[in-house]
Design an enzyme around this catalytic site. Sequence first.
Site, PDB file in Angstrom:
ATOM      1  N   ARG A 167       0.820  -1.232   0.000  1.00  0.00           N
ATOM      2  CA  ARG A 167       0.000   0.000   0.000  1.00  0.00           C
ATOM      3  C   ARG A 167       0.851   1.279   0.000  1.00  0.00           C
ATOM      4  O   ARG A 167       0.500   2.279   0.642  1.00  0.00           O
ATOM      5  CB  ARG A 167      -0.971   0.020   1.191  1.00  0.00           C
ATOM      6  CG  ARG A 167      -1.913  -1.156   1.252  1.00  0.00           C
ATOM      7  CD  ARG A 167      -2.905  -1.200   0.102  1.00  0.00           C
ATOM      8  NE  ARG A 167      -3.665  -2.420   0.176  1.00  0.00           N
ATOM      9  CZ  ARG A 167      -3.366  -3.539  -0.510  1.00  0.00           C
ATOM     10  NH1 ARG A 167      -2.337  -3.560  -1.347  1.00  0.00           N
ATOM     11  NH2 ARG A 167      -4.103  -4.610  -0.386  1.00  0.00           N
ATOM     12  N   SER A 219     -10.960  -1.252   3.072  1.00  0.00           N
ATOM     13  CA  SER A 219     -10.294  -1.492   4.358  1.00  0.00           C
ATOM     14  C   SER A 219      -9.834  -0.170   4.937  1.00  0.00           C
ATOM     15  O   SER A 219      -9.115   0.584   4.272  1.00  0.00           O
ATOM     16  CB  SER A 219      -9.081  -2.403   4.164  1.00  0.00           C
ATOM     17  OG  SER A 219      -9.510  -3.653   3.693  1.00  0.00           O
ATOM     18  N   GLU A 289      -5.244   3.047   6.379  1.00  0.00           N
ATOM     19  CA  GLU A 289      -4.923   2.884   4.956  1.00  0.00           C
ATOM     20  C   GLU A 289      -5.555   4.048   4.193  1.00  0.00           C
ATOM     21  O   GLU A 289      -5.023   4.545   3.207  1.00  0.00           O
ATOM     22  CB  GLU A 289      -5.489   1.545   4.448  1.00  0.00           C
ATOM     23  CG  GLU A 289      -5.279   1.366   2.952  1.00  0.00           C
ATOM     24  CD  GLU A 289      -5.700  -0.015   2.443  1.00  0.00           C
ATOM     25  OE1 GLU A 289      -5.516  -1.014   3.166  1.00  0.00           O
ATOM     26  OE2 GLU A 289      -6.205  -0.066   1.318  1.00  0.00           O
TER      27      GLU A 289
END
Length: 293
Positions: A167, A219, A289
């Site tokens: 990520r 998420s 995130e």
Amino acid sequence: MNEIAAVCSARADEPMAPHTSFRVGGPADIFAEPENAAQLAKVIEILKAAGVPYFTLGNGTNVLVRDAGVRGAVIKIGKGFSYSSVDGLVIKAGAGLTLAALARRAAEECIGGFEELSGIPGTVGGAVRMNAGAYGVSVSDVLKSVTYVENGSLKTVDAEAAKLSYRSSIFCGMKDAVIVEAVFEGKEFRKKEDIIAACEGYNERRRNSQPLEFFSAGSTFKRPKDGYASRLIDECGLKGTKVGGAEVSEKHAGFVINRGGATAADILALMKIIQETVLEKKGVLLEPEVVIL
Ligand SMILES: Cc1cc2nc3c(=O)[nH]c(=O)nc-3n(C[C@H](O)[C@H](O)[C@H](O)COP(=O)(O)OP(=O)(O)OC[C@H]3O[C@@H](n4cnc5c(N)ncnc54)[C@H](O)[C@@H]3O)c2cc1C
């Protein structure tokens, strides 16, 4: 504002909620939608000369815009960046192409390698920046190079130099750089029907496990070193915890959802409760995130 409006579509005080998948967030002072790299470079030049900060927006599926909105400009990657072209296993894609459209193009050309990514609701630009991934495959597995605008010029880096990791990529630390295009290479030629069936299979898995019927940004937290954020949140008994219209999904504890009427403040307060509880009970500090703006 007038200078920008002479270059591309632009609006003042544009509410950000409709531009994000969380459907929250106040207005951006300036909202500009360039349709090609030349317009984009010009908009950046005008903003820089005026000392106005800017933020790039793809599909808005991984951002949380605060209720007070954005002081400065939001540059939304326009529809003109939704192109693709194919040469063998190689697909060149504009930053605004969605991963779903990229996977569809790959299927049409019988190129395998994008099936797992097909259900991620972001654009190529956002997916490269975040190194988006699903079901064991990440953008880094298929990326060859990235072209971006920085300081008025177009630059290209190969995938290695773009340093994609979980990520993350170099673009997370390059606030002024705006991705305009990426080149991908599929893994192998496959039958079109097999690719379509594989995409459908992954999307079915998503529908069964994720609360896609509610607004969210996927998420909320990154995967910690050991294990999954969703498992830790579930084990702490947080499923169903609410702040205003924000709730920890009963279907997937990793998702904070907007059940309707949530504010960014509700979502942030719920994220804080999740972080504090997981830290206290599990000794793990979850890192968002979602990009908070
Ligand atoms: C229901 C749902 C499911 C999801 N599932 C997944 C999943 O399985 N795997 C996964 O990894 N993610 C998932 N996500 C999160 C999200 O879709 C990805 O992070 C996606 O890559 C974000 O792309 P975007 O275009 O929406 O980016 P945005 O949300 O618009 O932006 C995200 C970040 O990228 C930057 N950015 C966007 N475009 C550019 C550009 N052209 N140049 C430079 N920077 C740019 C923004 O400034 C911001 O920092 C999911 C989200 C939702 C809502």
